[in-house]
Design a protein around this motif. Structure first.
Motif, PDB file in Angstrom:
ATOM      1  N   LEU A 138       6.066  -9.202  -1.675  1.00 31.30           N
ATOM      2  CA  LEU A 138       6.783  -7.982  -1.343  1.00 31.30           C
ATOM      3  C   LEU A 138       7.540  -8.135  -0.025  1.00 31.30           C
ATOM      4  CD1 LEU A 138       4.043  -5.345  -2.217  1.00 31.30           C
ATOM      5  CD2 LEU A 138       6.224  -5.623  -3.395  1.00 31.30           C
ATOM      6  N   LEU A 139       8.534  -7.268   0.155  1.00 26.79           N
ATOM      7  CA  LEU A 139       9.247  -7.189   1.428  1.00 26.79           C
ATOM      8  C   LEU A 139       8.266  -6.942   2.566  1.00 26.79           C
ATOM      9  CD1 LEU A 139      12.196  -4.893   0.278  1.00 26.79           C
ATOM     10  CD2 LEU A 139      12.419  -7.272   1.006  1.00 26.79           C
ATOM     11  N   PRO A 140       8.488  -7.527   3.743  1.00 24.92           N
ATOM     12  CA  PRO A 140       9.572  -8.440   4.107  1.00 24.92           C
ATOM     13  C   PRO A 140       9.226  -9.917   3.917  1.00 24.92           C
ATOM     14  CG  PRO A 140       8.376  -7.821   6.076  1.00 24.92           C
ATOM     15  CD  PRO A 140       7.715  -7.105   4.922  1.00 24.92           C
ATOM     16  N   ALA A 141       8.024 -10.207   3.389  1.00 24.87           N
ATOM     17  CA  ALA A 141       7.630 -11.602   3.188  1.00 24.87           C
ATOM     18  C   ALA A 141       8.322 -12.221   1.987  1.00 24.87           C
ATOM     19  CB  ALA A 141       6.113 -11.701   3.021  1.00 24.87           C
ATOM     20  N   LEU A 143       0.827  -1.205   0.000  1.00 26.36           N
ATOM     21  CA  LEU A 143       0.000   0.000   0.000  1.00 26.36           C
ATOM     22  C   LEU A 143       0.864   1.258   0.000  1.00 26.36           C
ATOM     23  CD1 LEU A 143      -2.767  -1.031   2.573  1.00 26.36           C
ATOM     24  CD2 LEU A 143      -3.027  -0.783   0.094  1.00 26.36           C
ATOM     25  N   LEU A 144       1.932   1.245   0.791  1.00 29.42           N
ATOM     26  CA  LEU A 144       2.827   2.401   0.857  1.00 29.42           C
ATOM     27  C   LEU A 144       3.562   2.611  -0.462  1.00 29.42           C
ATOM     28  CD1 LEU A 144       4.324   1.910   4.439  1.00 29.42           C
ATOM     29  CD2 LEU A 144       2.582   3.556   3.716  1.00 29.42           C
ATOM     30  N   VAL A 145       3.951   1.516  -1.122  1.00 32.47           N
ATOM     31  CA  VAL A 145       4.624   1.620  -2.415  1.00 32.47           C
ATOM     32  C   VAL A 145       3.703   2.277  -3.442  1.00 32.47           C
ATOM     33  CG1 VAL A 145       5.449   0.257  -4.385  1.00 32.47           C
ATOM     34  CG2 VAL A 145       6.243  -0.276  -2.079  1.00 32.47           C
ATOM     35  N   ARG A 146       2.463   1.817  -3.496  1.00 32.06           N
ATOM     36  CA  ARG A 146       1.507   2.383  -4.464  1.00 32.06           C
ATOM     37  C   ARG A 146       1.176   3.836  -4.141  1.00 32.06           C
ATOM     38  NH1 ARG A 146      -0.215  -3.057  -4.371  1.00 32.06           N
ATOM     39  NH2 ARG A 146      -1.566  -2.719  -2.561  1.00 32.06           N
ATOM     40  N   LEU A 147       1.054   4.147  -2.854  1.00 29.70           N
ATOM     41  CA  LEU A 147       0.763   5.524  -2.452  1.00 29.70           C
ATOM     42  C   LEU A 147       1.912   6.449  -2.833  1.00 29.70           C
ATOM     43  CD1 LEU A 147      -0.889   7.669  -0.963  1.00 29.70           C
ATOM     44  CD2 LEU A 147       0.200   6.908   1.178  1.00 29.70           C
ATOM     45  N   ARG A 148       3.125   6.030  -2.548  1.00 30.06           N
ATOM     46  CA  ARG A 148       4.294   6.858  -2.867  1.00 30.06           C
ATOM     47  C   ARG A 148       4.399   7.114  -4.358  1.00 30.06           C
ATOM     48  NH1 ARG A 148       9.642   5.454  -4.101  1.00 30.06           N
ATOM     49  NH2 ARG A 148      11.185   7.075  -3.595  1.00 30.06           N
ATOM     50  N   ARG A 149       4.201   6.073  -5.156  1.00 29.10           N
ATOM     51  CA  ARG A 149       4.272   6.235  -6.610  1.00 29.10           C
ATOM     52  C   ARG A 149       3.177   7.193  -7.098  1.00 29.10           C
ATOM     53  NH1 ARG A 149       6.650   3.561 -10.869  1.00 29.10           N
ATOM     54  NH2 ARG A 149       5.544   3.760 -12.852  1.00 29.10           N
ATOM     55  N   ALA A 150       1.974   7.074  -6.544  1.00 34.30           N
ATOM     56  CA  ALA A 150       0.867   7.945  -6.952  1.00 34.30           C
ATOM     57  C   ALA A 150       1.155   9.401  -6.595  1.00 34.30           C
ATOM     58  CB  ALA A 150      -0.429   7.476  -6.295  1.00 34.30           C
ATOM     59  N   LEU A 151       1.768   9.638  -5.439  1.00 32.90           N
ATOM     60  CA  LEU A 151       2.088  11.004  -5.035  1.00 32.90           C
ATOM     61  C   LEU A 151       3.081  11.644  -5.994  1.00 32.90           C
ATOM     62  CD1 LEU A 151       2.297  10.540  -1.154  1.00 32.90           C
ATOM     63  CD2 LEU A 151       0.527  11.754  -2.438  1.00 32.90           C
ATOM     64  N   GLY A 174      18.226  -0.794 -12.647  1.00 34.02           N
ATOM     65  CA  GLY A 174      17.955  -1.163 -11.273  1.00 34.02           C
ATOM     66  C   GLY A 174      17.287  -2.521 -11.182  1.00 34.02           C
ATOM     67  N   ASN A 175      16.793  -2.843 -10.011  1.00 34.19           N
ATOM     68  CA  ASN A 175      16.072  -4.101  -9.858  1.00 34.19           C
ATOM     69  C   ASN A 175      14.894  -3.911  -8.931  1.00 34.19           C
ATOM     70  OD1 ASN A 175      17.375  -3.927  -7.408  1.00 34.19           O
ATOM     71  ND2 ASN A 175      18.709  -5.689  -7.746  1.00 34.19           N
ATOM     72  N   VAL A 176      13.975  -4.848  -8.981  1.00 29.82           N
ATOM     73  CA  VAL A 176      12.792  -4.785  -8.132  1.00 29.82           C
ATOM     74  C   VAL A 176      12.896  -5.772  -6.981  1.00 29.82           C
ATOM     75  CG1 VAL A 176      11.301  -3.978  -9.989  1.00 29.82           C
ATOM     76  CG2 VAL A 176      11.526  -6.427  -9.566  1.00 29.82           C
ATOM     77  N   VAL A 177      14.027  -6.464  -6.882  1.00 29.44           N
ATOM     78  CA  VAL A 177      14.250  -7.372  -5.764  1.00 29.44           C
ATOM     79  C   VAL A 177      15.362  -6.827  -4.884  1.00 29.44           C
ATOM     80  CG1 VAL A 177      13.470  -9.408  -7.021  1.00 29.44           C
ATOM     81  CG2 VAL A 177      15.874  -8.791  -7.081  1.00 29.44           C
ATOM     82  N   ALA A 178      15.311  -7.161  -3.606  1.00 29.42           N
ATOM     83  CA  ALA A 178      16.340  -6.719  -2.677  1.00 29.42           C
ATOM     84  C   ALA A 178      17.643  -7.452  -2.961  1.00 29.42           C
ATOM     85  CB  ALA A 178      15.894  -6.981  -1.246  1.00 29.42           C
ATOM     86  N   GLY A 179      18.754  -6.727  -2.807  1.00 31.01           N
ATOM     87  CA  GLY A 179      20.061  -7.342  -3.037  1.00 31.01           C
ATOM     88  C   GLY A 179      20.558  -7.091  -4.442  1.00 31.01           C
ATOM     89  N   ARG A 211      10.713  -5.341  -4.011  1.00 30.13           N
ATOM     90  CA  ARG A 211      10.556  -3.966  -3.559  1.00 30.13           C
ATOM     91  C   ARG A 211       9.257  -3.377  -4.085  1.00 30.13           C
ATOM     92  NH1 ARG A 211      16.578  -1.721  -5.242  1.00 30.13           N
ATOM     93  NH2 ARG A 211      17.782  -2.856  -3.671  1.00 30.13           N
ATOM     94  N   GLU A 212       8.822  -3.865  -5.243  1.00 30.48           N
ATOM     95  CA  GLU A 212       7.595  -3.421  -5.891  1.00 30.48           C
ATOM     96  C   GLU A 212       6.896  -4.648  -6.458  1.00 30.48           C
ATOM     97  OE1 GLU A 212       7.996   0.458  -8.207  1.00 30.48           O
ATOM     98  OE2 GLU A 212      10.000  -0.399  -8.410  1.00 30.48           O
ATOM     99  N   PRO A 213       5.573  -4.564  -6.660  1.00 31.59           N
ATOM    100  CA  PRO A 213       4.862  -5.714  -7.227  1.00 31.59           C
ATOM    101  C   PRO A 213       5.370  -6.038  -8.635  1.00 31.59           C
ATOM    102  CG  PRO A 213       3.324  -4.128  -6.272  1.00 31.59           C
ATOM    103  CD  PRO A 213       4.659  -3.458  -6.297  1.00 31.59           C
ATOM    104  N   TRP A 214       5.471  -7.304  -8.933  1.00 30.12           N
ATOM    105  CA  TRP A 214       5.880  -7.777 -10.260  1.00 30.12           C
ATOM    106  C   TRP A 214       4.934  -8.905 -10.665  1.00 30.12           C
ATOM    107  CZ3 TRP A 214       9.556  -5.784 -13.458  1.00 30.12           C
ATOM    108  CH2 TRP A 214       9.846  -6.522 -14.608  1.00 30.12           C
ATOM    109  N   PRO A 215       4.382  -8.877 -11.903  1.00 32.26           N
ATOM    110  CA  PRO A 215       4.774  -8.072 -13.059  1.00 32.26           C
ATOM    111  C   PRO A 215       4.065  -6.731 -13.178  1.00 32.26           C
ATOM    112  CG  PRO A 215       3.208  -9.723 -13.760  1.00 32.26           C
ATOM    113  CD  PRO A 215       3.415  -9.938 -12.291  1.00 32.26           C
ATOM    114  N   ALA A 216       3.295  -6.319 -12.160  1.00 36.16           N
ATOM    115  CA  ALA A 216       2.601  -5.032 -12.253  1.00 36.16           C
ATOM    116  C   ALA A 216       3.578  -3.894 -12.530  1.00 36.16           C
ATOM    117  CB  ALA A 216       1.835  -4.760 -10.959  1.00 36.16           C
ATOM    118  N   ARG A 217       4.761  -3.930 -11.903  1.00 30.91           N
ATOM    119  CA  ARG A 217       5.753  -2.864 -12.113  1.00 30.91           C
ATOM    120  C   ARG A 217       6.219  -2.836 -13.557  1.00 30.91           C
ATOM    121  NH1 ARG A 217       8.314   0.867 -13.160  1.00 30.91           N
ATOM    122  NH2 ARG A 217       9.963   1.884 -11.971  1.00 30.91           N
TER     123      ARG A 217
END
Length: 336
Positions: free
Chosen positions: A176-179, A28-36, A55-60, A183-189
């Motif tokens: 998504l993190l931390p589960a 929810l925070l990821v989508r909100l930040r992108r929308a802002l 860049g990448n959408v996964v941590a590490g 970092r962002e939904p995929w393949p939506a991103r």
């Protein structure tokens, strides 16, 4: 804890399920930040030269920096004047700084230093990538194209082309993190702006361009000497790596026919201390180019021969064809 999470991110097991509610909040925070950013509530800057974000959408780590260097060399071969901007992970300051050959690694970060020394291109670092880009253009106004090392989620800098890099982990368990590692939904991103997907591993988890990576046939000493790896065969060697996937480096060394008596898997961006390798005295130590940036700068390496083994990385030709097609309308005329 890090190793526990990395293991948990492979499947949707008990630990991942336990963390899943937190991942929902993260989403929810990821989508909100992108929308802002999209609706102008948060400031976002655009610059005249086309900006390519790697860049990448996964941590590490997943191989972003080798790709950045490959892109810079590709553009240089075309007669373009590329520049690079980066946050400079682990650097001591936040201000804008041009990375030069003699810039202390503590001031630049190891990856920007490696990019500058390997390509000779202008490299600028800052806590805000837009500040780094502004300083780059002020110093090098003839810059044709800018490559941003990391920053897919840094929406304060507008971009023209986005390249997502994946290793053999793919998207892990898809959460998504931390589960999970995302970092962002995929393949939506991907549907929201990713132009190119490049796989840096040997077993791509889904569609995208591929690449090849292997170690060079030589190692480089601190004084610039080249030593053929064949000369090191049969010797007991110590190998260390402070990168995202140390075992990948060790495996490639063994694939070159080298015998590794001892391996040291260290955290990514590891900060070496002068006495840290004292236990390796009298041995030949092999490391990555990124580690060598810090190791070669140590005040003393007495009793040690530290050799950096370069990585030879190359995206498939079709990747560059697709990239050039995206870039051509943004640069007029594109040198032949």
């Amino acid at each position: 804890m890090k190793q526990l999470l990395l293991k948990a991110w492979r499947t949707r097991g008990a630990l991942a399920c336990l963390l899943w509610p937190v991942a929902l909040v993260h989403g929810l925070l990821v989508r909100l930040r992108r929308a802002l950013y999209q609706h102008g509530f948060f400031a976002s800057e655009r610059f005249k030269p086309p900006v390519i974000v790697v860049g990448n959408v996964v941590a590490g780590g997943a191989g972003k920096t080798p790709l950045v260097m490959a892109l810079v060399r590709h553009f240089q071969a075309q007669g373009l004047q590329p520049g690079v901007v980066s946050r400079g992970y682990g650097r001591a300051d936040r201000d804008s700084l041009e990375v030069k050959a003699d810039t202390p690694v503590q001031a630049s970060g190891d990856e920007p230093a490696l990019i500058q020394r390997s390509t000779g291109a202008p490299v600028f670092v800052a806590a805000r990538r837009a500040d780094a880009l502004r300083a780059l253009l002020a110093a090098y106004p003839a810059t044709d194209v800018v490559v941003c090392d990391d920053g897919l989620q840094h929406y304060a800098l507008q971009r023209d082309i986005e390249i997502a890099v994946f290793d053999d982990r793919g998207v892990g368990n898809g959460w998504l993190l931390p589960a999970g590692p995302l970092r962002e939904p995929w393949p939506a991103r991907q549907r929201l702006g990713i132009d190119l997907v490049l796989h840096t591993g040997q077993q791509p988890a889904f569609d995208g361009f591929t690449s090849s990576r292997q170690l060079a046939t030589h190692a480089v000493a601190a004084d610039g000497r080249h030593i053929a790896l064949t000369e090191l065969r049969g010797q007991p060697l110590v190998a260390l790596a402070g990168i995202a996937s140390p075992e990948a480096f060790f495996s490639m060394l063994r694939a070159r026919g080298l015998t590794l008596e001892k391996t040291l898997a260290l955290p990514d961006h590891h900060d070496f201390k002068p006495d840290e390798l004292s236990a390796c005295a009298g041995r030949t130590v092999l490391c990555t180019e990124k580690d060598a940036i810090k190791l070669f700068a140590l005040p003393t390496l007495a009793g040690l021969e530290v050799l950096a083994v370069p990585l030879e990385f190359s995206p498939e030709p079709a990747f560059f064809t697709a990239l050039d097609a995206l870039l051509a309308p943004l640069i007029s005329p594109l040198p032949s």
